[in-house]
Scaffold this motif. Structure first.
Motif, PDB file in Angstrom:
ATOM      1  N   VAL B  26     -26.163 -11.330  -0.355  1.00 42.91           N
ATOM      2  CA  VAL B  26     -24.918 -11.428  -1.135  1.00 42.91           C
ATOM      3  C   VAL B  26     -23.979 -10.289  -0.738  1.00 42.91           C
ATOM      4  N   ALA B  29     -22.757 -10.764   2.742  1.00 46.64           N
ATOM      5  CA  ALA B  29     -21.723 -11.796   2.866  1.00 46.64           C
ATOM      6  C   ALA B  29     -20.347 -11.164   2.682  1.00 46.64           C
ATOM      7  N   GLN B 227     -20.358 -27.367  -5.153  1.00 46.48           N
ATOM      8  CA  GLN B 227     -21.162 -27.165  -3.947  1.00 46.48           C
ATOM      9  C   GLN B 227     -21.394 -28.458  -3.186  1.00 46.48           C
ATOM     10  N   LEU B 248     -17.621 -26.433   1.123  1.00 51.04           N
ATOM     11  CA  LEU B 248     -18.911 -26.057   1.702  1.00 51.04           C
ATOM     12  C   LEU B 248     -19.102 -26.687   3.085  1.00 51.04           C
ATOM     13  N   SER B 265     -18.267 -16.623   5.984  1.00 49.80           N
ATOM     14  CA  SER B 265     -18.612 -15.792   4.823  1.00 49.80           C
ATOM     15  C   SER B 265     -17.423 -15.657   3.884  1.00 49.80           C
ATOM     16  N   ALA B 268     -17.259 -18.736   1.849  1.00 50.99           N
ATOM     17  CA  ALA B 268     -18.285 -18.727   0.804  1.00 50.99           C
ATOM     18  C   ALA B 268     -17.837 -17.856  -0.364  1.00 50.99           C
ATOM     19  N   PHE B 272     -17.056 -18.865  -4.300  1.00 55.47           N
ATOM     20  CA  PHE B 272     -17.742 -18.206  -5.403  1.00 55.47           C
ATOM     21  C   PHE B 272     -16.737 -17.673  -6.426  1.00 55.47           C
ATOM     22  N   MET B 275     -15.299 -20.580  -8.394  1.00 51.39           N
ATOM     23  CA  MET B 275     -16.241 -21.109  -9.382  1.00 51.39           C
ATOM     24  C   MET B 275     -16.334 -20.185 -10.583  1.00 51.39           C
ATOM     25  N   PHE B 276     -16.389 -18.897 -10.291  1.00 44.92           N
ATOM     26  CA  PHE B 276     -16.502 -17.899 -11.351  1.00 44.92           C
ATOM     27  C   PHE B 276     -15.285 -17.966 -12.269  1.00 44.92           C
TER      28      PHE B 276
END
Lengths: 273, 292
Positions: B26, B29, B227, B248, B265, B268, B272, B275-276
């Motif tokens: 993580v 990334a 996803q 994705l 990366s 990605a 994230f 989504m958060f």
């Protein structure tokens, strides 16, 4: 009888809904027994007029289906066994063994549940490559050797173990390892079965990571092999349905046999929020 | 060995595995997204250059990334409400006292959840087949014109939504079913004595009791749907005209087709963050609704 009309309505909706939901799976099985080309007609046939095993024979003889199936079974079994041991040990410790920093560590893990696994995939590939594990079974398995969800599941269950029992064993001079293997593990059996099924199905069905890490076709798992095959054989519907059957039936059978445990796992996980 | 030490020994394997194969990647990334990590850097890290926010800057000006983002949001916006409705509807039916063979139907509705996504995507691609598929056969029986599901950019994503709803609704159904069964019967009794109709019972007793669980399952479903990958990979390869290219899928192609791992990366990480943000927004809106 005033109740009759709603009863008919509810049951009709259930039957229609059930038929719609089951249809793709039933048709998949049905078409997989049709000879080549029989399903490419209009209207689409529902039952095979002339049932044959030719598609399955071709899959196993010419497309190494047996090998992919063995790969899938091997990867899912090993990942399940390893993660079961690691998650159970950790889950039990978080529930029953007091150690410095325990609660902070557990909170950190719970917080990390919001991070989707896909964020890690690119660096994970670089890491697995530097370890020399690209295109090995080990490379597929390493990231699933422990899971936060699994630890959480075991911890919730282990909280209910009676402390007196563990204390009594300690007073009798049993080591922590001995207590874990001969007292705790047997008591945790129901949740271990649940966790084993959830992990096995998740690893068997997993697609993106095996697709990335297994560059050698000989090591492909069933989903990766099926995705590749379906791109080459777009028109061979009967063959593809047979491929889908051998991929889906093992997990579907496992689920039907162990349904109770599987659903218990979902409910335990679903209330975590 | 005392208990304190034993505790650490017991969690050590999990901490090591998660540390090395989850937490480290993580952080890596984030670091990699600030570099031009590519195939050359993969073989020798001396070829690695720090590029600051350049990857992010380039992505945000790239039309294909926005296309992928738009497609993913469309999939989420269409798929999540439909999935939740299907889950709620089936949970109510299976929970109904009038229903017969409830366990059989529960199992049938749940079965798609445990199936392999790749395999059922192959099956559904065939069901959506323009000439020989069952869906167009059904449409023709109803007197409707056939739809080129996988070939028409307007229909490819709805087709994938149909597959996703079919595959996933059973999961939330199980959770909602448990929630329905935990609503005290007294609440219904009291409302019935007050003369409430079936619809009023649903609207004023069932729905409010389910609200927290509905919130939970919609957040879980949403993060899952962000996803999106295997469905377009198998059914459409992101086409036609990139109409089913998801974020994705875009990341996968950047990373493992073009080997721009730094850029991948960054993709990605943006996903994230998105989504958060959407989850936080949903939670906040949910809280306001409950307190209102």
């Amino acid at each position: 009888m005033k109740r009759t009309l709603p009863t008919i309505a509810v049951n009709t909706m259930l039957v229609v809904g059930g038929a719609l939901v089951a249809f793709p799976l039933v048709w998949m099985v049905s078409v997989s027994f049709m000879p080549r080309g029989a399903a490419s007609t209009f209207p689409p046939p529902f039952f095979p007029v002339d049932p044959t095993l030719a598609n399955y024979r071709e899959l196993f003889a010419n497309h190494s289906a047996g090998r992919y199936m063995a790969n899938s079974a091997l990867v899912a079994t090993i990942a399940t066994l390893i993660s079961l041991v690691i998650n159970t040990m950790a889950g039990y410790a978080f529930a029953k063994l007091r150690f410095a920093g325990r609660d902070r560590l557990f909170k950190l893990l719970l917080g990390a549940l919001v991070i989707p696994g896909q964020v890690t995939m690119i660096p994970l590939f670089a890491l697995v490559k530097s370890l020399g594990l690209v295109s090995t079974y080990g490379g597929v398995i390493v990231p699933s050797m422990a899971s936060i969800f699994g630890i959480f599941l075991v911890r919730q269950y282990a909280l209910s173990l009676p402390d007196e029992l563990l204390e009594a064993a300690r007073i009798d001079g049993a080591s922590e390892a001995r207590i874990f293997f001969s007292i705790v593990m047997p008591l945790l059996k129901p949740i271990l079965v649940t966790l084993a099924i959830l992990t096995f199905l998740a690893t068997w069905n997993d697609f993106m990571w095996p697709l990335i890490v297994l560059t050698d076709q000989k090591l492909h798992t069933l989903p990766v092999a099926l995705a590749g095959l379906s791109r080459e054989h777009v028109q061979d519907n009967e063959l593809m349905m047979a491929g889908a059957v051998i991929t889906v039936i093992p997990v579907l059978a496992l689920f039907l046999a162990m349904q109770r445990y599987y659903i218990a796992g979902i409910l335990a996980g679903g209330v975590k929020g | 060995m005392n208990v304190r030490k034993a505790g650490w020994w017991f969690v050590a394997p999990a901490v090591i595995v998660l540390g090395v194969f989850f937490f480290l990647p993580v952080l890596a990334a984030l670091a990699m997204s600030l570099t031009d990590f590519d195939l050359y850097a993969l073989s020798d890290s001396a070829n690695l250059r720090f590029v600051g926010l350049q990857n992010y800057g380039r992505l945000l000006t790239e039309p294909l990334f926005w296309k992928a983002l738009g497609n993913t949001l469309y999939f989420v916006a269409l798929g999540v409400p439909l999935s939740i409705c299907a889950s709620l509807g089936s949970a109510l039916l299976v929970n109904s006292k009038l229903a017969r063979f409830r366990n059989v139907f529960r199992t049938i509705f749940f079965a798609p959840v445990v199936t392999t996504l790749v395999a059922v995507a192959v099956v559904w691609r065939y069901i959506f087949h323009t000439r020989y598929g069952f869906l167009n056969y059904g449409l023709s029986e109803l007197g409707l014109a056939p739809i080129d599901w996988m070939g028409d950019p307007h229909w490819a994503m709805p087709a994938i939504v149909i597959l996703a709803v079919w595959k996933n609704f059973g999961y939330n159904m199980i959770i909602l079913l448990a929630a329905l069964q935990s609503i005290p019967e007294d609440l219904y009794e009291a409302a019935r004595i007050d003369g409430a109709s079936g619809w009023q019972l649903f609207r004023h007793v069932t729905l409010p009791s389910l609200a927290p669980v509905l919130m939970l399952v919609s957040i879980l479903t949403m993060t899952g749907y962000f996803q999106l990958f295997a469905e377009p990979y198998v059914m459409t390869e992101g086409g036609p005209l990139q109409s089913t290219l998801s974020v994705l899928y875009f990341m996968y192609e950047e990373g493992f087709k073009w080997w721009s791992l730094g850029r991948a990366s960054a993709v990605a990480f943006l996903l994230f963050v998105l989504m958060f943000a959407v989850t936080a927004l949903q939670l906040r809106m949910g809280r306001r609704e409950v307190s209102a």
